[in-house]
Design a protein around this motif. Structure first.
Motif, PDB file in Angstrom:
ATOM      1  N   GLY A 155       7.587 -34.148   6.217  1.00 36.98           N
ATOM      2  CA  GLY A 155       8.775 -34.963   5.968  1.00 36.98           C
ATOM      3  C   GLY A 155      10.076 -34.179   5.931  1.00 36.98           C
ATOM      4  O   GLY A 155      11.157 -34.760   5.894  1.00 36.98           O
ATOM      5  N   PRO A 162      13.767 -32.173   1.182  1.00 32.19           N
ATOM      6  CA  PRO A 162      14.302 -33.402   0.594  1.00 32.19           C
ATOM      7  C   PRO A 162      15.769 -33.620   0.973  1.00 32.19           C
ATOM      8  O   PRO A 162      16.582 -32.698   0.882  1.00 32.19           O
ATOM      9  N   GLY A 163      16.062 -34.817   1.441  1.00 33.04           N
ATOM     10  CA  GLY A 163      17.439 -35.165   1.780  1.00 33.04           C
ATOM     11  C   GLY A 163      17.906 -34.701   3.144  1.00 33.04           C
ATOM     12  O   GLY A 163      19.055 -34.930   3.534  1.00 33.04           O
ATOM     13  N   SER A 164      17.000 -34.022   3.894  1.00 34.76           N
ATOM     14  CA  SER A 164      17.410 -33.546   5.223  1.00 34.76           C
ATOM     15  C   SER A 164      17.564 -34.741   6.169  1.00 34.76           C
ATOM     16  O   SER A 164      16.918 -35.772   6.008  1.00 34.76           O
ATOM     17  N   ARG A 191      17.976 -36.838  10.015  1.00 34.31           N
ATOM     18  CA  ARG A 191      17.123 -37.148  11.164  1.00 34.31           C
ATOM     19  C   ARG A 191      17.228 -36.028  12.193  1.00 34.31           C
ATOM     20  O   ARG A 191      18.322 -35.584  12.530  1.00 34.31           O
ATOM     21  N   TYR A 234      17.056 -43.957   7.978  1.00 32.16           N
ATOM     22  CA  TYR A 234      16.137 -42.829   8.154  1.00 32.16           C
ATOM     23  C   TYR A 234      15.753 -42.159   6.839  1.00 32.16           C
ATOM     24  O   TYR A 234      16.600 -41.931   5.975  1.00 32.16           O
ATOM     25  N   SER A 235      14.480 -41.815   6.734  1.00 33.10           N
ATOM     26  CA  SER A 235      14.019 -40.858   5.707  1.00 33.10           C
ATOM     27  C   SER A 235      12.883 -40.059   6.333  1.00 33.10           C
ATOM     28  O   SER A 235      12.082 -40.604   7.105  1.00 33.10           O
ATOM     29  N   GLY A 236      12.845 -38.766   6.007  1.00 29.80           N
ATOM     30  CA  GLY A 236      11.823 -37.897   6.594  1.00 29.80           C
ATOM     31  C   GLY A 236      10.413 -38.330   6.230  1.00 29.80           C
ATOM     32  O   GLY A 236       9.506 -38.303   7.061  1.00 29.80           O
ATOM     33  N   SER A 294       9.408 -41.360   5.450  1.00 32.79           N
ATOM     34  CA  SER A 294       9.110 -42.587   6.191  1.00 32.79           C
ATOM     35  C   SER A 294       8.766 -42.263   7.653  1.00 32.79           C
ATOM     36  O   SER A 294       7.820 -42.807   8.224  1.00 32.79           O
TER      37      SER A 294
END
Length: 263
Positions: free
Chosen positions: A89, A92-94, A96, A155-157, A159
């Motif tokens: 993923g 954290p917070g990176s 797309r 977007y979330s890594g 997900s």
């Protein structure tokens, strides 16, 4: 003994599985992205048994196709493919990320690359029954939005990772139906939760398990007759996300996949 191609063999679970297979007398074809690391791994593996290295960047689908062609030509006896390489993923917070081809990175490496490599190697695998395809998936699965498969919105890594692993499971079940009676089995597994790998640590997660905990499931599917079209949690038969079994969902995913691969 089998000839086994393992993607992502230079670290983590792939590396552990490569050593276990070499020690058991199998010929291991170890794939890595970095040439120096791959060559070092092969040197180490050869102190235990037979191994050969192959280098390719799975974020470049042309290189994935080329990898398949090189392996097929060099090892027409290939009878096991372990699609293990993956991208987690992210930190954290990176944001797309895109692959070299412009695809969302997790979808590209965790799903599109295994599809392309599997297709490239199917003629060889079909020629060597009983052959096996092992897809290293995850218990973290989230249905792909076919209207936005590249997750351009919200977007979330995590997900993106879960969607790529859902797609891999759904693809496994579709492929198992296509290969019924061919002598080629294909299964998908969640090896173990939060293994001690770079992928897990990068995500800021404290590991729960070692790669040794995740290896038995992969080894069982790679070396034993276990049927086809199954999903496993470690070595135990389990259930993937229910939507991955839905024929309509899988049909739509297959159509989107063809579009993404430009076929």
């Amino acid at each position: 003994m089998s000839t086994v191609l393992i993607t992502g063999a230079t670290s983590g679970l792939g590396r552990y599985v490569a050593f276990e297979l070499v020690r058991s007398g199998h010929l291991v074809l170890a794939h890595g992205r970095d040439r120096a690391r791959t060559e070092r791994l092969v040197e180490e593996l050869r102190t235990e048994g037979a191994a050969e290295g192959f280098v390719a960047d799975l974020a470049r689908l042309a290189e994935v196709r080329e990898l398949g062609a090189r392996v097929a030509e060099a090892h027409p006896g290939l009878d096991v493919l372990v699609n293990n390489a993956g991208v987690g993923g992210g930190t954290p917070g990176s944001g797309r990320e895109l692959s070299a081809d412009g695809h969302e990175l997790r979808l590209a490496v965790n799903y599109l690359a295994p599809v392309v490599l599997t297709r490239a190697l199917l003629p060889v695998l079909r020629a060597n029954p009983p052959a096996r395809i092992v897809n290293v998936g995850s218990g973290g699965q989230e249905p792909v939005d076919v209207a936005d498969p590249e997750l351009t919105r919200g977007y979330s890594g995590i997900s993106a990772y879960c969607r790529s692993k859902f797609a891999l499971a759904a693809y496994t079940f579709t492929l198992a139906e296509e290969l019924a009676g061919s002598g080629v089995s294909v299964n998908v597994l969640h090896p173990a939760t939060y293994m001690d790998t770079a992928m897990v640590r990068e995500g800021g997660i404290t590991p729960w398990n070692s790669v040794a905990d995740g290896a038995p499931g992969v080894l069982a599917l790679a070396t034993r007759e276990t049927g086809s079209g199954g999903y496993y949690d470690g070595t135990r038969p389990a259930r993937a996300h229910e939507a991955a079994y839905d024929a309509d969902v899988r049909k739509r995913l297959a159509a989107v996949t063809e579009q993404l691969l430009g076929m």
